[in-house]
Write an enzyme that holds these catalytic residues in place. Structure first.
Site, short mmCIF file in Angstrom:
data_model
loop_
_atom_site.label_atom_id
_atom_site.label_comp_id
_atom_site.label_asym_id
_atom_site.label_seq_id
_atom_site.Cartn_x
_atom_site.Cartn_y
_atom_site.Cartn_z
N ASN A 82 0.90 -1.31 -0.35
CA ASN A 82 -0.32 0.27 0.32
C ASN A 82 1.13 1.52 -0.20
OD1 ASN A 82 -2.70 2.06 0.67
ND2 ASN A 82 -1.49 1.81 2.29
N TYR A 147 1.84 10.57 -11.27
CA TYR A 147 1.57 9.38 -10.43
C TYR A 147 0.40 8.86 -11.25
CZ TYR A 147 -2.78 8.20 -6.81
OH TYR A 147 -2.53 7.21 -5.77
N LYS A 151 0.34 4.63 -10.87
CA LYS A 151 -0.22 3.29 -10.81
C LYS A 151 -0.87 2.74 -11.83
CE LYS A 151 -0.95 4.93 -6.67
NZ LYS A 151 -0.21 3.60 -5.51
#
Length: 253
Positions: A82, A147, A151
């Site tokens: 995470n 970002y 991801k």
């Protein structure tokens, strides 16, 4: 899912001292798992959990921390990758050093922690990995180039890991949160010229009209790593209020 679904299993949660990671750690513990947290800063970690200081961008620190978890608990059954950081701007907004830093934490960090945990996971009768991706992996969001790239890589890495390790008895999945009510988002809002207007805009772009709660993300993770999901691997669950898949008409339209 039974409150004792994870009884006897040991779970490692990276970035587990705050935000979504803290919610995941608490949810797994509530369902019976023994939880170990890996975080760069463990000062805010829930005292119920064993906390190990490790920056996922540092392989030596990761190897040391995962070895300490294994030695303390004698097993590792669940890994939740995470830990991650954000980035703002278009492709010209971040220099090479920042690109390398974000990718090292958000993507290579998953590889570092998983590689360290693999010997333990291969011995588990219920091994499962869940990686935290994002709505940014599947939807083009403005001012999130770096970002989003990181991801999107997490989703591809998840599928590759699932293929590599399914015959080891290790399931690998991901969760894709929408914009969640986390400390990082709170800092973004605080830096906006009009925080209230910015929050309203973030809430409005998610079809259910609000930010996602960390507990909602944690519930999806808990399912994916539980024996109840024993035939689920190489996929992801979107926890985004419908943002990725729904196309609603404007109110009154």
């Amino acid at each position: 899912m039974s409150a004792s679904q994870l009884d006897g299993l040991v779970a490692v949660v990276t970035g587990g001292a705050s935000g979504i990671g803290a919610a995941i750690a608490a949810t797994l513990a509530d369902q019976g798992a023994e939880v170990a947290i890996l975080d760069r800063d463990t000062s805010g970690a829930d005292p119920r959990f064993a906390a190990f200081a490790a920056d996922v961008s540092d392989r030596a620190a990761v190897d040391r921390a995962v070895a300490e978890v294994g030695e303390r608990f004698g097993r590792i059954d669940i890994l939740v990758n995470n830990a991650g950081i954000g980035a703002q701007g278009d492709v010209a907004a971040n220099d090479d050093e920042e690109w390398a830093r974000v990718l090292s934490i958000n993507v290579t960090g998953i590889a570092r922690v998983t590689a360290a945990a693999l010997p333990w996971l291969r011995r588990s009768p219920a091994a499962a990995i869940c990686n935290t991706s994002s709505i940014a992996a599947t939807a083009g969001l403005p001012q999130r180039a770096l970002y989003s790239a990181s991801k999107g890589a997490v989703l591809s890495l998840t599928r590759a890991m699932a293929a590599d390790h399914v015959r080891d008895g290790i399931r690998v999945n991901a969760v894709n949160p929408g914009t969640a009510d986390t400390p990082w988002v709170a800092r973004l809002l605080d830096s906006a010229p009009d925080p209230a207007a910015e929050r309203a805009a973030l809430e409005a772009r998610q079809p259910h009209g609000r930010l996602v709660s960390p507990d909602e993300v944690a519930a999806a993770v808990a399912y994916l790593v539980s024996p109840a999901a024993g035939s689920t691997t190489g996929t992801f669950i979107e926890v985004d209020g419908g943002m990725a898949q729904l196309r609603l008409r404007p109110v009154g339209g």
